[in-house]
Design a protein around this motif. Structure first.
Motif, mmCIF file in Angstrom:
data_model
loop_
_atom_site.group_PDB
_atom_site.id
_atom_site.type_symbol
_atom_site.label_atom_id
_atom_site.label_comp_id
_atom_site.label_asym_id
_atom_site.label_seq_id
_atom_site.Cartn_x
_atom_site.Cartn_y
_atom_site.Cartn_z
ATOM 1 N N GLU A 60 42.897 60.019 47.288
ATOM 2 C CA GLU A 60 43.026 58.565 47.241
ATOM 3 C C GLU A 60 43.343 57.976 48.622
ATOM 4 O OE1 GLU A 60 42.202 56.757 44.725
ATOM 5 O OE2 GLU A 60 41.845 58.505 43.450
ATOM 6 N N TYR B 277 49.920 56.257 42.514
ATOM 7 C CA TYR B 277 49.651 57.694 42.393
ATOM 8 C C TYR B 277 50.871 58.504 42.807
ATOM 9 C CZ TYR B 277 44.761 56.400 41.799
ATOM 10 O OH TYR B 277 43.584 55.858 41.325
ATOM 11 N N ARG C 38 39.507 68.890 43.229
ATOM 12 C CA ARG C 38 39.985 68.114 42.084
ATOM 13 C C ARG C 38 38.974 68.139 40.949
ATOM 14 N NH1 ARG C 38 41.323 61.679 42.181
ATOM 15 N NH2 ARG C 38 39.061 61.578 42.240
ATOM 16 N N ILE D 40 38.392 66.522 47.106
ATOM 17 C CA ILE D 40 37.783 65.901 45.925
ATOM 18 C C ILE D 40 36.939 66.917 45.163
ATOM 19 C CG2 ILE D 40 35.561 65.003 46.834
ATOM 20 C CD1 ILE D 40 36.313 62.346 45.388
ATOM 21 N N THR E 241 45.279 64.750 43.916
ATOM 22 C CA THR E 241 44.778 63.369 43.888
ATOM 23 C C THR E 241 45.270 62.555 45.076
ATOM 24 O OG1 THR E 241 44.511 63.311 41.481
ATOM 25 C CG2 THR E 241 44.864 61.204 42.571
ATOM 26 N N HIS F 215 35.026 57.029 47.684
ATOM 27 C CA HIS F 215 34.952 58.230 46.840
ATOM 28 C C HIS F 215 33.520 58.773 46.790
ATOM 29 C CE1 HIS F 215 39.041 58.357 45.548
ATOM 30 N NE2 HIS F 215 39.002 57.205 44.894
ATOM 31 N N GLN G 288 47.698 65.938 40.082
ATOM 32 C CA GLN G 288 48.189 64.729 40.736
ATOM 33 C C GLN G 288 48.492 64.965 42.209
ATOM 34 O OE1 GLN G 288 51.341 64.173 37.818
ATOM 35 N NE2 GLN G 288 50.398 62.255 37.182
#
Length: 232
Positions: free
Chosen positions: A172, A208, A121, A118, A168, A107, A165
């Motif tokens: 991830e 997730y 997000r 990212i 996400t 990350h 979500q």
């Protein structure tokens, strides 16, 4: 109000199955982590050291690695540029710890390399937080007052929160992909150990997916229940 108690058929038909899947995903990640937390890696590399190695391999500097309380509370905080690893990961030389720590370092690498999803997000977090806080209230009021405009606004805001979500998922999966590739390329883990780390991160990724499934099920439940009442 039947929508919010056991009489609501969509609760049992749609939401409960999704919640059971989410519960199974949580149990699976805990079980998988515990299994590989008992297996040490051949180099004796701790989670903290693994995170630093992944950062170094990507040329990312200035990121601190710190301990944090709790179990599986590991995360990267972009506001302070800190990777926080739980006690069971920070000092542990297990395959599970190395995989989790490398994922969080992934990350940090995403932010350093301005990975699009990212950044997106991070930009929508304030909007999603607001949407999640007010959406259920508007949905309840819209249903109770039988106000289609209130209900519609609540559903839209709930969908906005669910969109977080959706974003996400690639974030991830990409962090795990970066972690596994780096651990293999730098030979921090051998092939057998990599398989264990993949299983840990794969189980975590499924949580997730399950969370998104619950949100979609909840949204579908709201819409079907409102339409059912309108027909009545």
């Amino acid at each position: 109000m039947y929508f919010f108690n056991y009489v609501d058929p969509y609760y049992w038909m749609i939401l409960v199955p999704a919640m059971l899947i989410a519960l199974l995903a949580q149990l699976n990640v805990s079980s998988t982590f515990n299994r590989y937390a008992r297996v040490g890696n051949r180099r004796g590399l701790t989670g903290a050291q693994a995170a630093q190695e992944v950062l170094r391999a990507h040329g990312v500097h200035g990121v601190r690695v710190e301990r944090v309380a709790g179990k599986l509370t590991d995360h990267y905080d972009p506001r302070t540029n800190v990777i926080r690893l739980s006690q069971s990961v920070y000092d542990s030389a297990s395959i599970a710890s190395v995989g989790v720590a490398a994922h969080e370092a992934g990350h940090a690498v995403q932010y350093a390399q301005e990975y699009g999803p990212i950044r997106l997000r991070g930009a929508i977090i304030p909007v999603c937080n607001f949407s999640s806080q007010i959406s259920i209230l508007l949905i309840i009021l819209g249903f109770a007052l039988y106000s289609q405009p209130l209900f519609a606004v609540g559903v839209v805001l709930f969908a906005v929160a669910a969109f977080f979500q959706v974003i996400t998922l690639p974030v991830e999966f990409d962090a795990s992909r970066r972690a596994i590739r780096c651990l293999g390329d730098t030979q921090l883990l051998d092939q057998e150990e990599l398989r264990g780390a993949k299983k840990v991160l794969g189980a975590a990724a499924l949580t997730y997916v399950a969370a998104l499934l619950v949100s979609i099920a909840q949204l579908l439940r709201f819409v079907l229940a409102f339409n059912s009442r309108r027909r009545d």
